[in-house]
Design an enzyme around this catalytic site. Structure first.
Site, PDB file in Angstrom:
ATOM      1  CB  THR A   1      47.480  45.833  46.485  1.00 26.47           C
ATOM      2  OG1 THR A   1      47.524  44.408  46.660  1.00 26.47           O
ATOM      3  CG2 THR A   1      47.636  46.147  45.012  1.00 26.47           C
TER       4      THR A   1
ATOM      5  CG  HIS B   1      43.903  39.016  41.443  1.00 34.17           C
ATOM      6  ND1 HIS B   1      42.713  39.719  41.507  1.00 34.17           N
ATOM      7  CD2 HIS B   1      44.791  39.832  40.826  1.00 34.17           C
ATOM      8  CE1 HIS B   1      42.887  40.914  40.944  1.00 34.17           C
ATOM      9  NE2 HIS B   1      44.131  41.004  40.522  1.00 34.17           N
TER      10      HIS B   1
ATOM     11  CE  LYS C   1      45.206  41.302  44.483  1.00 36.33           C
ATOM     12  NZ  LYS C   1      46.305  42.119  45.035  1.00 36.33           N
TER      13      LYS C   1
END
Length: 275
Positions: free
Chosen positions: A105, A162, A166
């Protein structure tokens, strides 16, 4: 059908390692014993089960990739690296004419799509490889296009948690927010509450200790203007195993597109599910 040769990039990172361990024994693919890694990694090798995997550092990648393409031919690259590397990695894959699955991402997603569109390769790019969650996103997209204004006047709150490592805000949460905006909600992705503190995750959220180092919990709450009505949508994932199945489907789908001669095309996990 011969196994599809793949290189999983991002080892020895946690997500890349989980995906590699799942796919190493799958008859659909042949896991190449090489992986692009980041500048912060000191090791030159890691292990996936009994398979030693060469870690290729940024200053080695141009020369090594040319040699690997000569050795294996064109293979599919599977990217689970770091958000800061997304665009540079995509440019690298396109420059070497390598189709790729981008599971990482972050980065400039519009530039990512333009990079592939201007190349002679193709890619599956998705903020989430979990098929069931992708299906949920598709339902939200359908609602946004079919019922615009459905939640006009409602207040939205979004919380996501998360693991501490992350770096970026959940790409899935951002995508779902976009759908809610399409349903009439006024909400900026910058207002997503992002939790990365394991103490708070354990004590406030109730996330099990075993999954503090790898999870993705999301809650979307819609409240009516007079606060008499509340809608709540939630998807909580413990561990990373769920992403392996979707990644495998994306690889097989992409191989079919490559074999059909597709070039300069970006596919999503929705395309994969439909395919």
């Amino acid at each position: 059908m011969a196994p599809i040769p793949i290189m999983i990039n991002g080892l020895p990172g946690n997500v890349a390692s989980v995906i590699a361990r799942h796919l190493a024994g799958d008859f659909h693919v042949h896991l190449l014993p090489h992986s692009l890694t980041g500048p912060e990694i000191d090791a030159d090798q890691t292990e996936i089960g009994d398979l030693p995997v060469e870690l290729i550092h940024p200053d080695q990648r141009e020369a090594r990739m040319a040699a690997l393409i000569r050795q294996y031919g064109r293979f599919i690259s599977v990217d689970y690296t770091h958000p800061t590397a997304v665009n540079a990695n995509a440019a690298f894959y396109c420059r070497h004419h390598l189709p790729f699955v981008m599971g990482t991402t972050g980065g400039d997603r519009e530039a990512l799509v333009r990079e592939v569109a201007a190349s002679d390769t193709c890619a599956v790019i998705a903020p989430n490889m979990a098929k069931q969650i992708v299906g949920f996103q598709a339902m939200m997209d359908y609602a946004a296009s079919t019922f615009p204004g459905l939640f006009s006047g409602y207040t939205l709150s979004v919380e996501e948690s998360h693991q501490a490592g992350k770096a970026d805000t959940s790409g899935t949460a951002r995508a779902v927010v976009k759908s809610f905006n399409g349903m009439g909600v006024v909400f900026s992705p910058e207002d997503i509450v992002k939790e990365r503190d394991p103490v708070i995750q354990r004590e406030k959220w109730g996330i099990p200790d075993a999954y503090l180092s790898g999870h993705g919990w999301h809650t979307y709450r819609l409240t009516s203007p007079d606060k008499t009505v509340v809608f709540e949508f939630r998807h909580n994932v413990n561990g990373r195993d769920i992403y392996a199945g979707g990644t495998l489907d994306a690889i097989c789908f992409l191989k079919k597109q490559v074999d059909a001669g597709e070039k300069g095309k970006v596919f999503t996990m929705i395309d994969v599910l439909k395919g």
